[in-house]
Scaffold this motif. Structure first.
Motif, short mmCIF file in Angstrom:
data_model
loop_
_atom_site.label_atom_id
_atom_site.label_comp_id
_atom_site.label_asym_id
_atom_site.label_seq_id
_atom_site.Cartn_x
_atom_site.Cartn_y
_atom_site.Cartn_z
N UNK D 4 47.00 41.06 36.47
CA UNK D 4 45.82 41.36 35.93
C UNK D 4 44.59 40.84 36.89
N UNK D 5 43.34 41.43 36.65
CA UNK D 5 42.10 41.03 37.25
C UNK D 5 41.04 40.42 36.46
N UNK D 28 48.90 47.34 37.79
CA UNK D 28 47.77 46.56 37.22
C UNK D 28 47.59 46.75 35.67
N UNK D 29 48.12 45.52 35.08
CA UNK D 29 48.25 45.59 33.36
C UNK D 29 46.92 45.29 32.78
N UNK D 75 47.75 36.85 38.10
CA UNK D 75 46.46 36.79 37.74
C UNK D 75 45.54 36.68 38.83
N UNK D 76 44.41 37.66 39.06
CA UNK D 76 43.48 37.32 39.98
C UNK D 76 42.30 37.05 39.23
N UNK D 97 51.16 33.13 37.54
CA UNK D 97 50.72 32.70 38.78
C UNK D 97 49.30 33.24 38.97
N UNK D 98 48.65 32.49 39.68
CA UNK D 98 47.04 32.69 39.68
C UNK D 98 46.57 32.54 41.24
#
Lengths: 354, 354, 354, 354
Positions: D4-5, D28-29, D75-76, D97-98
């Motif tokens: 995810x962004x 990309x979800x 995630x970003x 995780x980030x």
């Protein structure tokens, strides 16, 4: 003469100030701002530090009609569209002479104003007081006017380019195409995503196709000139540069022009003669065409022409600096005419090259 | 497949190399140069350091037909006009497949070639071997061809924009105006005063008005399409940016189109349907228009349309990256078709934004 | 006064011409060119059309000492390095006053000249005739000189920025770092791949690190000032813009300065006092720093200072227009001093903003 | 892996999306936005039309922790400073995780955070979960981390440039000068007068002298490296270009280095050996220096070095694309390490030249 500038913190306003410094007959007696009252102009524009000897008071003042009337004889307005219309009548009532750089009073037709500006049309200024002023074509009226609505940037470049052809029936009044390209300064100093450096750099695009409010202004001028209801196709573009407008214009040769066997060389001569007395219009020789750089920072309009005998089209290219001939420079040129001064007074510099 | 690039040190050549790195079926087996033989390509272009895993030998080699034939199956030529014509027949004789990015073989008519290129026309390649290849329109011929003359940058942007209108008689074949704007990379890497940064920055100008060699190429394509002798007025401009071409095109609505009551919305739908299967052509929705930035670094052609019912003109705006869809990208697209690979292989990246 | 310009077709030459138009005491009586003799200057630079009322003859003439001596009293040379040294002595012999914008006579030390310019040093002009002229520091000598070697663009921006600190022992003479950034006009109008638009746009790089010929010029000036053998680390950069130099300079606070508890505010006051009488040097208030845009097209040098008490460094940032204060503007400023005219005569314009 | 962004509509966010398209292991979800929930991303960024095959749902969603946790594993965050700190702990709690591209968690020292960011420092993430990740130096920790605070753009360019010198005691830890130049994309997509095209074009300036929040980040990294309390003088500049950072760095040679007789050639060799295994760090040969163009659109850091024996200074110049190695590219590089994939996966393109 004491002049005031309403809207001095916009790009048009400081460009007026730049030129007025070198004008021998002017002191700037009033600097008006909508949103930054009480601030010193140098704090907004540090490049002006130490350079405002021609300004009597550098503090930004509220837009107060009586204050203006008591300190100035002449006023320039450089404001967003829809704003100057509330001030101009009051300034004229108080006996001031006025040049409005905005679009509020350019269109005579209220309906057209409402359609293209998407704003209620203001009450028109009476023709006896004066109105639309493209200096090269309305010089006599301007000389006697109290109020001038200064032409838009695109219309200035277009009208100077097309008028000779239309006045002499060299091109048809139907099917005129105007493909214009402008730098970003025309969009003003308002913060907006679309004019961020990161968005504009390395890109070009057309905008407001078929909907730009300068279209009816061009049509009004050219219709007046030809006594015909003339319509044009006008497409503005945004180019990654700050200053300059290049208008490339296309018209179909009339039978008259074809019969006369008109050539590029002949057309160059014709334009040179047409504009022979104009200080600010320069015609390129055959095979050469304007670059906006050639008029950078000046009040010139450079024009190049080409007759495409393969397709019976005339191509006219004109270049101006949108901030000067397209705004502040022409406003001062008009002031000079209104005041009976030599027309180039204070606006006679060489382009900045490179 | 082993490919060679003749003229790899020009902008077209290294752009080919950039794309071929990501192409799964390619090894670059030959890098040919006219003037820098014996030098390592990385010494000319340090940005390539460590990035040429897809290149078998990074040393620049002389243009030697036998060497090329012994090392490659497929060759791209990216050379100044007048140069590739001497090599293409020899490469074909040796059984190689060839895509020429230059203009030597684009025009079928020798007279036109001589008039516009001001060079003797080379002997034409036989039609059975193949010829002009705008992928979207010549896909079947390309699939069977041994030689493709890759379209010019301006003609690619123009042809994709105008073809749908002309094929369906929506605009008149007379009076078409093409106002095109290009970045500087189209002028190549030759040292010249006119493309110095100091000369180009903060300026825009038209050039070669009525004389640009891409004019007959556009006319040939559109005439083939319509089976009419079609002529266009084409004006290229130089814009202060490196990559990108924006072509703004104007055509007069036919009576048929007017009778059908064609609208902008309708035209958008028509274009979307027309190009429905095309991966690299994208149509903007009504009211939106392309920016060259939207295709930066990619093989896309973005198109926006507008019906100006006031003037009965259709305005079509198309944007490409002149180095990609206008040169190296389309060359690889054509190679993919010639080789039976999926058409987007290796050229399927997103634009660089911002 | 009648002046001549040798090398008028370069960027420095036409910038001189731009300024001289507005100079009340000047007629330009000679335009000399190396390579374009016999051509009209307007054919080289069409932006000058109709604007050369201050030029007696617009035809480019050969570099002929007697012709120059018979038509001029004062000569500017704007030539590539190594060229002016052959002409200056002859001009002086003929009794002309001379300002050389090039580098041939800037360094007193022949060995340094040969090392950095990689050219044989010319015979020096005798000190009685006059020499290196940074107006703000050498005004008295300039007033009595027949010859002035005009400072380089980088040295002008650096010397004005650092001199106050060094004269008052606020920074150590060792460890001075100068990180300078220039637009492309400094590279002149010669066609070269490295200054093509496509190569410069969207990029910045350092060049000639440790080897730029302006390094010894800076050192000579600062050494004279401090009576110490001073060395600096100087790194020039090329920035994607046409005009402007920004020099960011770093010096270590001396114990004296630390003991005095010097602050940014205090340093601003000190600079303002130091340059209080200078028309062309402007000091930014605390917390503000120059942009090259603030001096665009003008003879100003804007300076901002900062005391970094965390690291005991002073940071000085100075901005000039390299074509004006860094070349033609300062040359005219020097001429004004040599001729006893008010120093700002003819060079007193506002910056072009935006 | 589903990623995810959060903050996808900023420049950092879409740059992530550009690179993730070519990443073989990613879908990309989730696309999260603060202000544009419910809108399709293509309506914000039309260049993405038809290009989001790697995105499961292109509608912008609210920042909802449970929604994110249910749809993503990784995630970003690409958000303005002060915003991501509220989300990161919640994401980690939910087992994600980030990688955070913002500055909230870069500084370990709360006091420093408050001083430089002028914001309350967020609670720190425990070191066992992981933290600051300059890939080339923290690879092992990154491999085991659940959270990475991605380095700032300036610190990335500076740390890679200076680390080899400091690790080997070649320069003094005192007196380090960093003069950095950035394009405008670093300022993001917020509308602001200071980053308008008309304000940035043809200008360069320094900003936040002595006050930029990347200063303590640089100092923290270099202090960790050397086990000394190290302070630097850091001056950022804004350059008229969109992408790219060039950092020019100056350090005084240590006695050890002088005794060893270190030369430019020797230093080049040393850097090449130091970074021999790094795919994204490239060292220029002696006498050559980076241009930001050489890394345009890529994850490379190019470095050039020079030993100035006249002044006992080492000059190091490093170039990165601030949007890639300075933001999205390094974030993906870190993700690759965290996930055990080959480090260059998906970020292995050639620069865009010209």
């Amino acid at each position: 003469m004491k002049v005031g500038i309403i809207g001095v913190t916009g790009y048009g306003g400081i460009e007026l100030l730049r030129w007025l410094k070198g004008h021998p007959h002017i002191k700037v007696a009033y600097l008006g701002s909508h949103s930054q009252v009480g601030i010193d102009l140098v704090d907004v524009y540090p490049h002006l530090e130490g350079q405002l000897s021609h300004v009597i008071d550098t503090e930004l003042k509220a837009i107060d009609m009586d204050l203006i009337a008591s300190s100035c004889e002449f006023v320039f307005l450089s404001l967003p569209s829809g704003v100057s219309s509330q001030w101009v009548p009051q300034l004229l009532e108080r006996g001031l002479k006025v040049v409005d750089l905005g679009g509020d009073f350019r269109l005579r037709d209220a309906e057209a104003h409402e359609k293209w500006y998407k704003k209620t049309a203001p009450d028109r200024i009476s023709q006896s007081k004066g109105i639309y002023g493209l200096t090269e074509f309305h010089r006599e009226k301007i000389a006697n006017a109290e109020f001038i609505s200064n032409p838009g940037c695109y219309p200035t470049s277009v009208s100077l380019g097309l008028a000779p052809l239309l006045l002499h029936d060299f091109i048809e009044t139907k099917g005129i195409i105007i493909d214009a390209k402008s730098g970003t300064s025309g969009a003003g100093r308002a913060a907006a995503v679309g004019t961020l450096f990161s968005e504009v750099q390395e890109s070009i695009h057309a905008y407001k196709i078929g909907e730009h409010q300068h279209t009816p202004e061009i049509e009004q001028f050219l219709s007046d000139l030809t006594n015909k209801e003339l319509r044009v196709t006008f497409t503005p573009h945004l180019v990654p540069m700050t200053r300059g407008i290049l208008s490339t214009m296309y018209g179909q040769l009339t039978d008259k022009a074809k019969a006369a066997g008109i050539t590029t060389e002949g057309l160059v001569d014709f334009y040179r003669e047409f504009y022979a007395k104009e200080k600010f219009v320069r015609i390129h020789k055959s095979g050469q065409f304007p670059k906006t750089k050639l008029v950078y920072g000046t009040n010139f309009c450079n024009i190049g022409v080409y007759v495409d005998s393969r397709t019976d089209q005339v191509v006219v290219v004109s270049a101006i600096d949108n901030m000067v001939k397209g705004a502040a420079g022409q406003a001062i040129q008009n002031m000079n005419v209104m005041c009976g001064w030599e027309e180039a007074t204070g606006i006679d510099l060489l382009p900045l090259i490179p």
